[in-house]
Design a protein around this motif. Structure first.
Motif, PDB file in Angstrom:
ATOM      1  N   LEU A   1      11.330 -12.751  14.553  1.00 47.87           N
ATOM      2  CA  LEU A   1      11.065 -11.628  13.662  1.00 47.87           C
ATOM      3  C   LEU A   1       9.901 -10.824  14.219  1.00 47.87           C
ATOM      4  O   LEU A   1       8.886 -11.391  14.612  1.00 47.87           O
ATOM      5  N   GLN A   2      10.060  -9.521  14.243  1.00 42.51           N
ATOM      6  CA  GLN A   2       9.033  -8.635  14.795  1.00 42.51           C
ATOM      7  C   GLN A   2       8.706  -7.565  13.766  1.00 42.51           C
ATOM      8  O   GLN A   2       9.559  -6.726  13.457  1.00 42.51           O
ATOM      9  N   ALA A   3       7.482  -7.605  13.256  1.00 40.12           N
ATOM     10  CA  ALA A   3       7.038  -6.586  12.301  1.00 40.12           C
ATOM     11  C   ALA A   3       6.318  -5.478  13.047  1.00 40.12           C
ATOM     12  O   ALA A   3       5.592  -5.731  14.005  1.00 40.12           O
ATOM     13  N   SER A   4       6.526  -4.256  12.605  1.00 44.97           N
ATOM     14  CA  SER A   4       5.886  -3.113  13.250  1.00 44.97           C
ATOM     15  C   SER A   4       5.651  -2.009  12.217  1.00 44.97           C
ATOM     16  O   SER A   4       6.168  -2.071  11.102  1.00 44.97           O
ATOM     17  N   GLY A   5       4.884  -1.002  12.625  1.00 42.17           N
ATOM     18  CA  GLY A   5       4.678   0.162  11.772  1.00 42.17           C
ATOM     19  C   GLY A   5       3.332   0.236  11.090  1.00 42.17           C
ATOM     20  O   GLY A   5       3.039   1.214  10.391  1.00 42.17           O
ATOM     21  N   GLY A   6       2.510  -0.783  11.266  1.00 43.26           N
ATOM     22  CA  GLY A   6       1.205  -0.761  10.633  1.00 43.26           C
ATOM     23  C   GLY A   6       0.299   0.303  11.243  1.00 43.26           C
ATOM     24  O   GLY A   6       0.592   0.883  12.284  1.00 43.26           O
ATOM     25  N   GLY A   7      -0.819   0.551  10.573  1.00 42.63           N
ATOM     26  CA  GLY A   7      -1.762   1.533  11.063  1.00 42.63           C
ATOM     27  C   GLY A   7      -2.803   1.870  10.023  1.00 42.63           C
ATOM     28  O   GLY A   7      -2.926   1.185   9.004  1.00 42.63           O
ATOM     29  N   LEU A   8      -3.523   2.920  10.289  1.00 38.00           N
ATOM     30  CA  LEU A   8      -4.578   3.397   9.396  1.00 38.00           C
ATOM     31  C   LEU A   8      -4.073   4.599   8.623  1.00 38.00           C
ATOM     32  O   LEU A   8      -3.527   5.542   9.209  1.00 38.00           O
ATOM     33  N   VAL A   9      -4.250   4.560   7.304  1.00 34.98           N
ATOM     34  CA  VAL A   9      -3.797   5.660   6.456  1.00 34.98           C
ATOM     35  C   VAL A   9      -4.804   5.864   5.342  1.00 34.98           C
ATOM     36  O   VAL A   9      -5.487   4.919   4.928  1.00 34.98           O
ATOM     37  N   GLN A  10      -4.898   7.079   4.862  1.00 32.68           N
ATOM     38  CA  GLN A  10      -5.799   7.363   3.749  1.00 32.68           C
ATOM     39  C   GLN A  10      -5.158   6.954   2.432  1.00 32.68           C
ATOM     40  O   GLN A  10      -3.918   6.928   2.311  1.00 32.68           O
TER      41      GLN A  10
ATOM     42  N   GLN B   1       9.467 -21.022   0.578  1.00 29.91           N
ATOM     43  CA  GLN B   1      10.922 -20.882   0.552  1.00 29.91           C
ATOM     44  C   GLN B   1      11.463 -20.207   1.811  1.00 29.91           C
ATOM     45  O   GLN B   1      12.681 -20.101   1.962  1.00 29.91           O
ATOM     46  N   TYR B   2      10.587 -19.776   2.685  1.00 25.97           N
ATOM     47  CA  TYR B   2      11.000 -19.082   3.895  1.00 25.97           C
ATOM     48  C   TYR B   2      10.831 -19.990   5.108  1.00 25.97           C
ATOM     49  O   TYR B   2       9.890 -20.770   5.190  1.00 25.97           O
ATOM     50  N   ASP B   3      11.762 -19.858   6.049  1.00 28.87           N
ATOM     51  CA  ASP B   3      11.793 -20.739   7.207  1.00 28.87           C
ATOM     52  C   ASP B   3      11.271 -20.086   8.484  1.00 28.87           C
ATOM     53  O   ASP B   3      10.831 -20.786   9.390  1.00 28.87           O
ATOM     54  N   TYR B   4      11.355 -18.774   8.564  1.00 31.45           N
ATOM     55  CA  TYR B   4      10.979 -18.084   9.793  1.00 31.45           C
ATOM     56  C   TYR B   4      10.009 -16.957   9.453  1.00 31.45           C
ATOM     57  O   TYR B   4      10.184 -16.257   8.453  1.00 31.45           O
ATOM     58  N   TRP B   5       9.041 -16.802  10.333  1.00 31.69           N
ATOM     59  CA  TRP B   5       7.997 -15.803  10.121  1.00 31.69           C
ATOM     60  C   TRP B   5       7.775 -15.003  11.395  1.00 31.69           C
ATOM     61  O   TRP B   5       7.847 -15.544  12.499  1.00 31.69           O
ATOM     62  N   GLY B   6       7.474 -13.732  11.214  1.00 32.84           N
ATOM     63  CA  GLY B   6       7.096 -12.902  12.338  1.00 32.84           C
ATOM     64  C   GLY B   6       5.587 -12.824  12.447  1.00 32.84           C
ATOM     65  O   GLY B   6       4.853 -13.284  11.568  1.00 32.84           O
ATOM     66  N   GLN B   7       5.128 -12.220  13.520  1.00 29.71           N
ATOM     67  CA  GLN B   7       3.699 -11.963  13.639  1.00 29.71           C
ATOM     68  C   GLN B   7       3.390 -10.800  12.709  1.00 29.71           C
ATOM     69  O   GLN B   7       4.273 -10.077  12.294  1.00 29.71           O
ATOM     70  N   GLY B   8       2.172 -10.639  12.331  1.00 31.39           N
ATOM     71  CA  GLY B   8       1.836  -9.628  11.352  1.00 31.39           C
ATOM     72  C   GLY B   8       1.585  -8.262  11.955  1.00 31.39           C
ATOM     73  O   GLY B   8       1.403  -8.116  13.166  1.00 31.39           O
ATOM     74  N   THR B   9       1.575  -7.270  11.096  1.00 26.57           N
ATOM     75  CA  THR B   9       1.182  -5.922  11.483  1.00 26.57           C
ATOM     76  C   THR B   9       0.111  -5.460  10.502  1.00 26.57           C
ATOM     77  O   THR B   9       0.263  -5.618   9.286  1.00 26.57           O
ATOM     78  N   LEU B  10      -0.980  -4.923  11.032  1.00 26.54           N
ATOM     79  CA  LEU B  10      -2.132  -4.584  10.215  1.00 26.54           C
ATOM     80  C   LEU B  10      -1.986  -3.224   9.560  1.00 26.54           C
ATOM     81  O   LEU B  10      -1.690  -2.223  10.231  1.00 26.54           O
ATOM     82  N   VAL B  11      -2.205  -3.216   8.249  1.00 20.66           N
ATOM     83  CA  VAL B  11      -2.238  -1.980   7.486  1.00 20.66           C
ATOM     84  C   VAL B  11      -3.647  -1.809   6.927  1.00 20.66           C
ATOM     85  O   VAL B  11      -4.161  -2.700   6.247  1.00 20.66           O
ATOM     86  N   THR B  12      -4.256  -0.680   7.225  1.00 21.16           N
ATOM     87  CA  THR B  12      -5.601  -0.393   6.732  1.00 21.16           C
ATOM     88  C   THR B  12      -5.555   0.904   5.935  1.00 21.16           C
ATOM     89  O   THR B  12      -5.135   1.939   6.472  1.00 21.16           O
ATOM     90  N   VAL B  13      -5.978   0.830   4.678  1.00 22.96           N
ATOM     91  CA  VAL B  13      -5.985   1.999   3.811  1.00 22.96           C
ATOM     92  C   VAL B  13      -7.431   2.372   3.528  1.00 22.96           C
ATOM     93  O   VAL B  13      -8.174   1.588   2.933  1.00 22.96           O
ATOM     94  N   SER B  14      -7.806   3.546   3.946  1.00 22.86           N
ATOM     95  CA  SER B  14      -9.186   3.987   3.753  1.00 22.86           C
ATOM     96  C   SER B  14      -9.311   4.773   2.451  1.00 22.86           C
ATOM     97  O   SER B  14      -8.390   5.465   2.037  1.00 22.86           O
ATOM     98  N   SER B  15     -10.473   4.659   1.842  1.00 27.97           N
ATOM     99  CA  SER B  15     -10.698   5.347   0.557  1.00 27.97           C
ATOM    100  C   SER B  15     -11.263   6.736   0.758  1.00 27.97           C
ATOM    101  O   SER B  15     -11.628   7.136   1.842  1.00 27.97           O
TER     102      SER B  15
END
Length: 129
Positions: free
Chosen positions: A3-12, A115-129
């Protein structure tokens, strides 16, 4: 199963991001697996975000994201998008996707990490105030 997670980033705060989880494996039958998204903020335990049943007929969300996040699946492309709108600083976390084949054929949507058997690496989401 990979499993490959993608799309994270910095957002306001108030903005949107779309994460995606791509699944693959030599004998992996994506359309028979329920898929989930979890997140882990610094210093906190991993928590459930949302999940979708094997056939896409049922979804379930954590109260904290209900109405803002939408999970879907594309069984042709073996992907599970997570559309995140109206993001808040408290949504900041590493987001993980997970898969389980235990609930194929039913309508149950698993919400616990165990309950889950398989995991991907994470993708970082940062929300700035």
């Amino acid at each position: 199963v990979q499993l490959q997670a993608s799309g994270g980033g910095l957002v306001q705060a108030g903005g949107s991001l779309r994460l995606s989880c791509s699944a693959s494996g030599r004998t992996f039958s994506f359309s028979t697996y329920a898929m989930g998204w979890f997140r882990q903020a610094p210093g906190k335990e991993r928590e459930f975000v949302g999940a979708i049943s094997w056939n896409g007929s049922n979804t379930y969300y954590a109260d904290s994201v209900k109405g803002r996040f939408t999970i879907s699946r594309d069984n042709d492309k073996n992907t599970v998008p997570l559309q995140m709108n109206s993001l808040k600083p408290e949504d900041t976390a590493v987001y993980y996707c997970a898969a389980t084949g235990r609930y194929y054929g039913g309508s149950y949507v698993p919400t616990a990490a165990r309950q889950y058997d398989y995991w991907g690496q994470g993708t970082l989401v940062t929300v700035s105030s």
